[in-house]
Design an enzyme around this catalytic site. Structure first.
Site, PDB file in Angstrom:
ATOM      1  N   ASP A 113       0.859  -1.178   0.000  1.00 19.88           N
ATOM      2  CA  ASP A 113       0.000   0.000   0.000  1.00 19.88           C
ATOM      3  C   ASP A 113       0.903   1.239   0.000  1.00 19.88           C
ATOM      4  O   ASP A 113       2.137   1.147   0.142  1.00 19.88           O
ATOM      5  CB  ASP A 113      -0.978  -0.002   1.181  1.00 19.88           C
ATOM      6  CG  ASP A 113      -2.213   0.862   0.872  1.00 19.88           C
ATOM      7  OD1 ASP A 113      -2.145   1.723  -0.031  1.00 19.88           O
ATOM      8  OD2 ASP A 113      -3.247   0.694   1.540  1.00 19.88           O
TER       9      ASP A 113
HETATM   10  C1  NOJ Z   1      -4.092   3.833   0.080  1.00 21.33           C
HETATM   11  C2  NOJ Z   1      -5.264   2.937   0.249  1.00 21.33           C
HETATM   12  O1  NOJ Z   1      -5.158   2.251   1.481  1.00 21.33           O
HETATM   13  C3  NOJ Z   1      -5.452   1.917  -0.855  1.00 21.33           C
HETATM   14  O2  NOJ Z   1      -6.683   1.282  -0.686  1.00 21.33           O
HETATM   15  C4  NOJ Z   1      -5.328   2.560  -2.196  1.00 21.33           C
HETATM   16  O3  NOJ Z   1      -5.537   1.590  -3.205  1.00 21.33           O
HETATM   17  C5  NOJ Z   1      -3.965   3.192  -2.310  1.00 21.33           C
HETATM   18  N1  NOJ Z   1      -3.793   4.184  -1.280  1.00 21.33           N
HETATM   19  C6  NOJ Z   1      -3.716   3.843  -3.671  1.00 21.33           C
HETATM   20  O4  NOJ Z   1      -4.456   4.998  -3.794  1.00 21.33           O
END
Ligand code: NOJ
Length: 738
Positions: free
Chosen positions: A261
């Site tokens: 993430d």
């Molecule tokens: C953080 C989020 O937790 C995740 O769900 C998302 O896909 C990513 N950022 C990318 O934006």
């Protein structure tokens, strides 16, 4: 391209080129436009040099056919081996045709509906150049304080979560877009619902409740897995070798791409698990995390690590091979634009057909929580006062919609929806108040790093707005009160310590209540709210989540009876914030709340059960259940029991009912939940129609993880329940024999 050629390609790459494939950045470095980029973490300069910029493997949240094409063209003109960029994005409840939030989609209990929303989202995204969708989010959610419950379709139930996960993954695949299941793992169990917080649970609990939905997505051939921000049992998921390698790769046989993430690899340093950036890179690579999203940890360290240890280059090669294989599976070596299509983007994105489907699917997921004296559906000739901060509010699509959907004026407000149903002379409107007091809203804005708005005379404005609303209400037969939380109060980083309705809206409601007119409350929120402190003052309560850009039309369709509501909750509504986490499939405790003594497992000031239970939702029809019959009261490993029940629509309104089947294992070698959903059928009934609904109970439905983490069923007695929600049902007992 055949796989051997991919291996040849890998062998022809320099170490820098390989490492580039393992890095994901936003597109601004190639194309100076930030309009379609979402930052969901600390914005830092990654320090990628011009020399390495054209080795990068993938791009985050860049969409729009022309833009994507431009970035890809610029990139390919300078990439030595012509390895295309991969475009990944968050298309969570739609690209531009914004559907209801996933939590509300999940209230459909309807796989065709879930499939339809996923299909339109995937195609709109694909024509606009996106090749990988960071969806489905399948985290099991039990705590309404957590802002991200809005992203979960399965809510608090692993069975529902698993079948939805499979449907979404398969739909994306059929649309030629890759799926990414997230957030591996157990992100939804963060302590006290505070985002990114600690997760600690027994492995049995993990396997029983949390793992099934991820597993289901992986079994459906999900292409990517995204790591979770949290630690799980002491180790950050993004460098957790047991989780990523032993469970995900070895046990679940996942051989696709694992992506971290947003800056999560770097955050293992903050967790106190990695000593420094080099250590973080090593630990995550060892855990087979392939792509580093938006941090410079892999970029700055993998090369040196590879020089020091020849095994590291092997790990890098494996990771790069997975990334190249994904690109190849998507056909990008033949056509680097994937399904990008400027013409189709124009004709398909937000087409009238898609908007119509959004309207229908949303209407069919709204959850009717109260309908005293059958006040709903409304009569089109009533004199209506539409009051409340959501009366004319266009911010009804949830926080993820803001990435690609910029034409907010196209969102249909509740006012616009209702205007199509009534004679406008009979409709009067007043906001009554904002969602929050200005000072409270400013607190919210400053806590999320946004600039505050100027405070004018708040109290005086409040008084005037109240007065206007009361005057409007006085001239009406009925009040539609559109209330709820702000969309910025939920979503990522949107945890709340109180989930009651803001005071200013409660005050407005109390004032309106004094007029003695029926109040139909329409409740907007990204989570189950605690409604107990106002529900006795309203005649009807319709939960609409964040309904998306057709929201006003969909809500009006239900309020005026063009659509008979059929949504059923996938997440319990709590009695109060202090009751969170609350979920229906809990254990019994040694002193259940029914125990007639002070010394029972309960709260002194609220009931132990939820306010609205899982599976709950009213209809304009009136469904009655009777005559639960089992073909046998004995089941064995290989036999089944046929169950039937009579369900009658005892009303003149045709409608859908979700007939739900739950099982309880009465005594186990480890304790078992008081109830678990094992099946359901969504059935249409004509007026006064009665049907016999049947289910087949089999041994697999009785299985659970025992103390040794073996998935088994045990001999003994079971209770089976059938009904219209997890609370109100008929039941029978049967026994399993060896
Ligand atoms: C953080 C989020 O937790 C995740 O769900 C998302 O896909 C990513 N950022 C990318 O934006």
């Amino acid at each position: 391209m055949i796989q051997e050629k991919i291996i040849d390609l890998l062998n022809s790459m320099t170490l820098d080129e390989k490492i580039g494939q393992l890095i994901q950045i936003t597109p601004q470095l190639y194309y100076d436009d930030t309009s379609s980029t979402a930052e969901t973490g600390p914005i830092e300069k990654l320090g990628i040099s011009e020399e390495h910029l054209y080795n990068i493997g993938s791009i985050l949240n860049c969409g729009g056919a022309e833009k994507v094409k431009k970035v890809q063209d610029i990139f390919l003109s300078k990439n030595r081996l012509h390895i295309p960029l991969l475009f990944m994005a968050d298309v969570i409840n739609g690209f531009k045709t914004i559907f209801q939030i996933p939590l509300l989609q999940g209230c459909s209990w309807d796989l065709n509906l879930i499939q339809k929303c996923a299909e339109i989202s995937a195609k709109e995204a694909a024509f606009s150049g996106i090749q990988v969708n960071f969806s489905p989010m399948v985290d099991l959610v039990r705590d309404s304080r957590w802002g991200r419950v809005l992203e979960s379709t399965g809510g608090e139930d692993p069975y529902l979560g698993s079948i939805y996960a499979k449907t979404i993954v398969e739909t994306y695949k059929s649309c030629g877009i890759a799926s990414c299941v997230k957030h591996f793992a157990a992100y939804g169990a963060s302590q006290s619902g505070r985002d990114y917080n600690t997760v600690d649970m027994s492995e049995r609990e993990f396997r029983e409740y949390y793992l099934p939905s991820y597993k289901s997505a992986i079994e459906a051939n999900c292409d990517l897995v995204m790591t979770a921000f949290n630690i799980l049992n002491g180790i950050p998921c993004s460098s957790n070798k047991y989780l990523m390698y032993d469970i995900l790769r070895n046990e679940l046989k996942f051989n696709g791409v694992v992506i971290s993430d947003y800056s999560a690899i770097k955050e293992t340093i903050n967790h106190g698990y990695a000593k420094d950036s080099k250590d973080a890179a090593l630990k995550s690579l060892n855990a087979t995390v392939d792509i580093d999203m938006m941090s410079n940890v892999y970029y700055n360290n993998l090369k040196n690590l590879a020089f020091q240890d020849t095994n590291i280059e092997k790990l890098i090669d494996n990771a790069v091979l997975r990334v190249l294989t994904l690109k190849n599976n998507l056909g990008l070596f033949e056509n680097p634009y994937g399904q990008l299509d400027i013409e189709k983007e124009k004709s398909y994105v937000m087409s009238s057909e898609n908007l119509e489907i959004a309207r229908k699917t949303t209407a069919n997921t709204l959850v009717l929580l109260e309908n005293k004296n059958n006040i709903l559906p409304l009569n089109n000739n009533s004199k209506i006062a539409l009051i409340g901060p959501y009366a004319e509010n266009k911010g009804i699509s949830g926080i993820w919609s803001t990435i690609f959907y910029k034409e907010i004026e196209k969102t249909i407000t509740l006012k616009e929806g209702i205007e199509k149903k009534v004679n406008v002379d009979n409709l009067q409107i007043a906001r009554g108040c904002h969602i929050l007091k200005t000072s409270e809203f400013n607190n919210l804005l400053s806590s999320i790093g946004e600039s505050c708005i100027t405070i004018q005379n708040d109290d005086e404005m409040e008084r005037q707005e109240f007065e206007k609303a009361i005057n409007v209400a006085k001239n009406s037969d009925i009040i539609i009160l559109a209330i709820g939380e702000h969309y910025k109060q939920s979503g990522e980083g949107g945890s709340r310590s109180t989930i009651e309705l803001p005071d200013i809206q409660l005050n407005l409601l109390n004032e309106l209540y004094k007029l003695g007119k029926p109040i139909v409350a329409v409740l907007f929120s990204g989570r189950p709210l605690a409604v107990k402190n106002f529900v006795d003052k309203v005649s009807a309560l319709l939960w609409v989540g964040f309904p998306g850009i057709q929201g006003g039309n969909s809500i009006a369709d239900v309020l005026f009876g063009d659509v008979n509501p059929c949504g059923k909750l996938n997440m319990s509504f709590p009695q109060s914030t202090g009751q969170c986490p609350i979920y229906y499939n809990h254990y019994s405790t040694g002193r259940p709340h029914t125990y007639n003594t002070r010394y029972a497992s309960r709260f002194l000031d609220i009931p132990t059960y939820s306010y609205y239970p899982f599976g709950y939702g009213l209809s304009y029809s009136n469904f009655e259940y009777s005559n639960l019959v089992l073909s046998s009261d004995i089941i064995t490993e290989n036999s089944t029991i046929d169950l039937s029940i009579n369900v009658k629509n005892n009303s003149n309104v045709p409608g859908y009912e979700v007939v739900q089947l739950y099982i309880q294992d009465l005594v186990g070698s480890v304790v078992r939940p008081v109830k678990e959903l094992k099946g359901f059928k969504k059935v249409f009934f004509n007026a006064f129609e009665e049907k016999i609904i049947s289910f087949s109970i089999n041994n697999d439905m009785l299985k659970f993880y025992n103390h040794n983490l073996k998935f088994v069923s045990e001999a003994g007695d079971f209770k089976v329940f059938v009904g219209s929600n997890s609370r109100d049902n008929l039941w029978k007992v049967f026994s399993k024999i060896d």
